[in-house]
Design a protein around this motif. Structure first.
Motif, PDB file in Angstrom:
ATOM      1  N   SER A   1       0.827  -1.212   0.000  1.00  0.00           N
ATOM      2  CA  SER A   1       0.000   0.000   0.000  1.00  0.00           C
ATOM      3  C   SER A   1       0.858   1.257   0.000  1.00  0.00           C
TER       4      SER A   1
ATOM      5  N   PHE B   1      -6.321   9.326  -1.121  1.00  0.00           N
ATOM      6  CA  PHE B   1      -6.950   8.129  -1.686  1.00  0.00           C
ATOM      7  C   PHE B   1      -6.014   6.939  -1.462  1.00  0.00           C
ATOM      8  N   PRO B   2      -6.569   5.721  -1.360  1.00  0.00           N
ATOM      9  CA  PRO B   2      -5.713   4.561  -1.165  1.00  0.00           C
ATOM     10  C   PRO B   2      -5.101   4.060  -2.473  1.00  0.00           C
TER      11      PRO B   2
ATOM     12  N   GLY C   1     -17.666  -2.671  -8.354  1.00  0.00           N
ATOM     13  CA  GLY C   1     -18.355  -3.598  -7.479  1.00  0.00           C
ATOM     14  C   GLY C   1     -18.152  -5.056  -7.844  1.00  0.00           C
ATOM     15  N   PHE C   2     -17.122  -5.348  -8.667  1.00  0.00           N
ATOM     16  CA  PHE C   2     -16.890  -6.730  -9.099  1.00  0.00           C
ATOM     17  C   PHE C   2     -16.660  -7.652  -7.901  1.00  0.00           C
TER      18      PHE C   2
ATOM     19  N   GLY D   1      -7.674   4.321  -5.486  1.00  0.00           N
ATOM     20  CA  GLY D   1      -8.955   4.928  -5.104  1.00  0.00           C
ATOM     21  C   GLY D   1      -9.976   3.945  -4.592  1.00  0.00           C
ATOM     22  N   ASP D   2     -10.329   2.978  -5.399  1.00  0.00           N
ATOM     23  CA  ASP D   2     -11.363   2.000  -5.018  1.00  0.00           C
ATOM     24  C   ASP D   2     -10.705   0.630  -4.853  1.00  0.00           C
ATOM     25  N   LEU D   3     -10.601   0.178  -3.618  1.00  0.00           N
ATOM     26  CA  LEU D   3      -9.949  -1.108  -3.358  1.00  0.00           C
ATOM     27  C   LEU D   3     -10.951  -2.251  -3.237  1.00  0.00           C
ATOM     28  N   SER D   4     -12.210  -1.982  -3.512  1.00  0.00           N
ATOM     29  CA  SER D   4     -13.238  -2.994  -3.229  1.00  0.00           C
ATOM     30  C   SER D   4     -13.014  -4.330  -3.927  1.00  0.00           C
TER      31      SER D   4
ATOM     32  N   GLN E   1     -10.183  -5.818  -4.475  1.00  0.00           N
ATOM     33  CA  GLN E   1      -8.858  -6.401  -4.241  1.00  0.00           C
ATOM     34  C   GLN E   1      -8.907  -7.824  -3.717  1.00  0.00           C
ATOM     35  N   SER E   2      -9.838  -8.101  -2.817  1.00  0.00           N
ATOM     36  CA  SER E   2      -9.879  -9.463  -2.269  1.00  0.00           C
ATOM     37  C   SER E   2     -10.345 -10.461  -3.330  1.00  0.00           C
TER      38      SER E   2
ATOM     39  N   CYS F   1     -13.299   1.899   1.060  1.00  0.00           N
ATOM     40  CA  CYS F   1     -13.376   1.359  -0.280  1.00  0.00           C
ATOM     41  C   CYS F   1     -13.319  -0.151  -0.322  1.00  0.00           C
TER      42      CYS F   1
ATOM     43  N   ASP G   1      -0.161  -2.446   5.799  1.00  0.00           N
ATOM     44  CA  ASP G   1       0.466  -3.611   5.159  1.00  0.00           C
ATOM     45  C   ASP G   1       0.904  -4.676   6.158  1.00  0.00           C
TER      46      ASP G   1
ATOM     47  N   LEU H   1      -3.119   0.416  -3.809  1.00  0.00           N
ATOM     48  CA  LEU H   1      -2.707  -0.931  -3.442  1.00  0.00           C
ATOM     49  C   LEU H   1      -2.221  -1.676  -4.680  1.00  0.00           C
TER      50      LEU H   1
END
Lengths: 412, 79
Positions: free
Chosen positions: A324, A330-331, A400-401, A371-374, A376-377, B49, B33, A333
């Motif tokens: 990160s 904003f984030p 939103g995937f 910005g949008d880490l949604s 990532q998992s 987010c 992290d 990753l």
């Protein structure tokens, strides 16, 4: 019989190995040797210290008592001068010889020096250790103008330190974008704009041809290959690492831009293991040898190495790393191996939201999210499970995937 | 000193992330992290987010204690 384990290096890889060895083999002799003068500290946080936002104490992770409580023999300020893999011994600069049953090399790296005129001048710092961070903090606090060199994940730390210390900065990059091997120009521009907002101006198709110095040998300017001059009383450089493998030069341990290890962190030499930044490890997910300098990856490698030192080939390193950047509102990753692959997909959703995944042989091998880490998992799960994504790149890019959105591949 | 409660994020039943400007020598500081993937996911989901479908409540754990400072897009104190 009591086993004897020797670990060279007290970064997160070496330290996590020592902790695991002690937990899983309570009677073993565990020795950690480091040439640094301080025990394990938080390398991720030294940039925050250099910004002036954190005091020193929270950076430290282990003190002497941590090792004493675990009966781990920590040898600070100790150079390893010789490794004899036949005799199973390690020699130190003080003339001590330590015998080992299993040896772990976790010596990390040293910042690559910029091979140009006056790169060793006063006011020029490379960024890697806590001591480097102290020097950079002092240098930035005294500076009016700075130059930053190195368009990667460590270079942007220097740019952020520059901004946090209210120093006017020029960020010289050889290409046309920051971290151009992982981001497209569109994604990179979000980062460029964030740098500008903090007073650091990216300069593209640039770099450093030489530095100018004053009569006292202090840097005064960087001259780029185009002949342009950038005045600076402080320069921060982060262009990569040279791995600390000199101690292996008289051994048969295989090296290939790092110490080559299998998925068990074992080298080609019996009873010698390696972990952390300096490894070129067999990545079972990627299906090829790879490198990774992330904190979590190094910690896991140390743990896995220790388990296999106790019980050979008992557990493989199977890991999707993440990294990160926490300098901006904003984030950011990155995960896996975002600079690799034979294909990619990317999408910009807003001025501060962008994502890209790297694909190899039809499977995700890494990516970058801004910005949008949604997702990532979901991306990491697909990578970890080696799921073929077929022709569904557009679905992967949707806001939103989730994994459930992906149709089963015909390749499965 | 903490900032506006409007930027406070609830992590669990009685655990919150509160933006802070102050870190002292005695504080325990953790970078995002350093956390497990599950803890990261929860914090992503609550702070900015993350997927609402996967978020879980956090409690005090080995990796996150009340009073810790977390470094992410801001500095947050766990309360």
């Amino acid at each position: 019989m009591t086993a004897s384990y020797v670990i060279i290096g007290d970064g997160i890889a070496g330290s996590s190995a020592a902790e695991t060895l002690r937990e899983e083999d309570p009677d073993a002799d565990v020795t950690v040797i480091t040439d640094e003068g301080e025990a394990l500290y938080n390398r991720i946080l030294i940039k925050e210290f250099a910004k002036g936002k954190l005091p020193e104490a929270p950076i430290s992770i282990h003190d002497d008592s941590w090792y004493d409580e675990r009966n781990i023999d920590l040898k600070l300020n100790t150079l390893v001068t010789n490794i004899d893999t036949d005799a199973h011994t390690v020699g130190t600069h003080e003339g001590e010889t330590l015998e080992y049953d299993k040896l772990l090399v976790a010596t990390g790296g040293t910042p690559t020096q910029l091979p140009v005129e006056n790169s060793d001048a006063d006011g020029i710092s490379h960024f890697w250790t806590f001591q480097d961070a102290r020097q950079i903090k002092d240098g930035m606090e005294a500076a009016d103008d700075a130059v930053i060199v190195g368009a990667g994940l460590l270079g942007i730390d220097l740019a952020a330190i520059c901004g946090a210390q209210d120093v006017s900065g020029k960020y010289l990059m050889r290409g046309n974008a920051w971290w151009r091997y992982a981001l497209s120009e569109e994604g990179a521009e979000i980062m460029h704009e964030a740098m500008r907002e903090r007073g650091v101006e990216p300069v593209f198709e640039s770099g450093v041809d030489r530095f100018e110095v004053d009569d006292d040998g202090h840097v005064t300017a960087a001259i780029d290959p185009n002949g342009d001059r950038y005045g600076a009383d402080f320069v921060g450089i982060a262009i990569g690492l040279n791995f600390n493998t000199e101690i292996l030069q008289d051994t048969d341990v295989k090296q290939d831009n790092g110490v080559v290890v299998d998925q068990y962190m074992q080298t080609n030499v019996e009873d010698v293991y390696a972990a952390g930044d300096l490894t070129r490890f067999y990545d079972v997910i990627l299906g090829e040898y790879a490198q990774n300098g992330a904190w979590g990856s190094a910690k896991e490698q140390g743990t896995i190495a220790a388990k296999n030192m106790i019980d050979p080939e008992s557990e493989e390193f199977r890991w999707v790393s993440s990294y990160s950047i926490t300098h901006f509102d904003f984030p950011f990753l990155s995960f896996g191996h975002p600079t690799l692959g034979d294909d990619s997909a990317e999408m910009k959703h807003s001025d501060t939201e962008w994502r890209r995944i790297a694909i190899k042989d039809g499977k995700i091998v890494g990516g970058v999210l801004i910005g949008d880490l949604s997702p990532q998992s979901a991306y990491k799960k697909l990578m970890r499970d080696e799921v073929p994504i077929g022709d569904q790149k557009e679905i992967l890019m949707q806001e939103g995937f989730s994994v459930d959105d992906l149709a089963p591949s015909k390749e499965q | 000193m903490s900032r506006s409660d409007s930027h406070t994020h609830t992590l669990g039943v009685d655990l919150r992330l509160v933006p802070t400007d102050t870190v002292t020598e005695s504080d325990r500081v953790t970078h995002i992290d350093q956390l497990s993937e599950q803890a990261q996911e929860t914090i992503f989901s609550r702070v900015c987010c993350g997927s609402q479908r996967t978020q879980q409540l956090l409690t005090e754990t080995e990796e996150l204690h009340r009073g810790d400072i977390l470094v992410f897009t801001d500095y947050f104190e766990l309360r």
